[in-house]
Design an enzyme around this catalytic site. Structure first.
Site, PDB file in Angstrom:
ATOM      1  N   HIS A   1       0.862  -1.189   0.000  1.00 35.98           N
ATOM      2  CA  HIS A   1       0.000   0.000   0.000  1.00 35.98           C
ATOM      3  C   HIS A   1       0.895   1.234   0.000  1.00 35.98           C
ATOM      4  O   HIS A   1       1.624   1.453   0.967  1.00 35.98           O
ATOM      5  CB  HIS A   1      -0.898   0.011   1.241  1.00 35.98           C
TER       6      HIS A   1
ATOM      7  N   ASP B   1       2.560  -7.036   2.507  1.00 38.63           N
ATOM      8  CA  ASP B   1       1.404  -6.268   2.981  1.00 38.63           C
ATOM      9  C   ASP B   1       1.884  -4.967   3.646  1.00 38.63           C
ATOM     10  O   ASP B   1       1.365  -4.560   4.690  1.00 38.63           O
ATOM     11  CB  ASP B   1       0.511  -7.093   3.921  1.00 38.63           C
TER      12      ASP B   1
ATOM     13  N   GLY C   1      -1.795  -2.520  10.510  1.00 36.67           N
ATOM     14  CA  GLY C   1      -0.746  -2.689   9.507  1.00 36.67           C
ATOM     15  C   GLY C   1       0.660  -2.441  10.003  1.00 36.67           C
ATOM     16  O   GLY C   1       0.871  -1.802  11.034  1.00 36.67           O
TER      17      GLY C   1
END
Ligand SMILES: [Zn+2]
Length: 400
Positions: free
Chosen positions: A59, A278, A293
């Site tokens: 991300h 991730d 996260g």
């Protein structure tokens, strides 16, 4: 760019020998012992040269949340972690539900000329959980669709999305968490959606890639289905293979020791295809408010090397396969192996170097890590893309 790397241990999914690598016009042109070419020469001094890593799940927060990360800072973090190719998820703001945003991200990546990027499109328009019309506008720059960050709750929507994915040759990356159940039982939340998506993929023949698998039951089901279906692949993350009984907030949550043991079995027997980071950077404030996260790109290799290879569980060849070769094949890119004709993307690592992780030292804007103070082996010394040094952590270069 031309470049000769001399005196390294060359390792990819099948190779392991001492020698040199020659990159010409950005592509690997020769690989063997005692190579002699007149060009920029890197003296690797017995460092390990591997194909640079390929991350199927990160991300970068642009557009919309650039205070957490942007394409520039994310690319620097990737390079520092040994990555030259990253697949970005769609949960930006606006959510990536149009080719316009894909184009914006790809243009920005081209401008920066640091790493290569694939931008994933959302499965449902703006993550509304039901609309799929935008998928008709996708062109061949998009290979993956995903609502990563949340699961697609409606069975009907996922069924229709899989039919559409099959028709258009797209791979669905599934974030298997049922939000309604997640707060009561994280394990059930993952398992129930994993089972559903496996079943739907079997029924529709759509290609399915299960993101961040974290439970032993999911691994068992994936192992079973792989015996009869070639359409299903999966990834695990560095944090899910190295931590248990830990409440640092990530989605899906860290599980228990027996889950790690089953994931490890899956890594050994081929049930697990890929290790993906991730990478989920957040500001200090957002993290304190509970955003899930870990900022993972800069620490992935050392955690995986220490946990899996140094511990004797798997070979360095297998780790290279999980971090480069298989993601390269799934992304259908010319990367992930040290082989003539492949892109000259190489990472040089010092396996004997032990480093202590400090989130504050990350080049990523996201300093959020659960590994602060922990020590791991395997430091990235340089990252080379198309024969050009893009990250230099202290190598010897001779411009002959
Ligand atoms: Zn996810």
């Amino acid at each position: 760019m031309d470049c000769l790397i001399i005196g390294c241990r060359v390792v990819d999914e099948t190779k392991d020998f001492y020698g040199d690598i020659y990159i010409k016009d950005g592509k690997i042109a020769d690989c063997g012992k005692n190579l002699n070419y007149q060009c920029q020469t890197i003296e690797a001094n017995n460092l390990v040269a591997m194909p640079s890593f390929i991350d199927m799940h990160a991300h970068f927060r642009e557009p919309g949340y650039t205070y957490k990360e942007d394409i520039y800072s994310g690319s620097l973090a990737a390079l520092k972690g040994g990555y030259t190719f990253v697949n970005l998820m769609a949960n930006t703001n606006p959510i990536c539900s149009s080719m316009e945003i894909v184009e914006y991200v790809l243009n920005r990546c081209k401008e920066l000329d640091l790493i290569d990027i694939h931008q994933t499109m959302s499965i449902t328009k703006d993550f509304d959980g039901k609309t799929l019309d935008h998928l008709d506008d996708i062109d061949n720059r998009v290979k993956f669709i995903s609502d990563d960050g949340k699961g697609v709750r409606s069975n009907l929507t996922m069924y229709e999305a899989m039919n559409k994915a099959k028709e258009k040759g797209l791979v669905i990356i599934s974030h298997t968490e049922d939000e309604e159940i997640a707060s009561i039982d994280a394990r059930l939340s993952e398992n129930i959606m994993t089972l559903r998506d496996i079943y739907l993929s079997k029924l529709t023949w759509a290609k399915l890639h299960l993101a961040h698998v974290s439970t032993k039951e999911s691994i068992e089901e994936i192992r079973k289905i792989k015996k009869s279906s070639g359409n299903i692949t999966c990834e695990v993350t560095p944090h899910h293979i190295s931590l248990y009984d830990n409440d640092y907030k990530v989605n899906p949550p860290i599980k228990e020791k027996e889950d790690i043991e089953e994931i490890l079995e899956g890594i050994k027997d081929g049930t697990v295809d890929v290790i993906a980071t991730d990478h989920a950077p957040h500001s200090k404030e957002d993290k304190e408010k509970g955003s899930p996260g870990i900022s993972g790109l800069e620490t992935a290799f050392s955690i995986c090397y220490t946990t899996l290879v140094k511990s004797g569980e798997i070979s360095l060849n297998r780790l290279s396969q999980l971090m480069s070769a298989v993601p390269g094949r799934l992304m259908k890119i010319n990367k992930g192996k040290i082989k003539t004709g492949y892109d000259g993307d190489i990472v040089l690592v010092d396996l004997s170097k032990k480093t202590q992780i400090h989130g504050e030292d990350f080049v990523s804007k996201g300093k959020n890590t659960v590994f602060n103070g922990k020590e791991f082996y395997g430091e990235i010394v340089a990252t080379i893309r198309n024969g050009e040094i893009k990250y230099d952590g202290g190598i010897k270069v001779d411009n002959r």
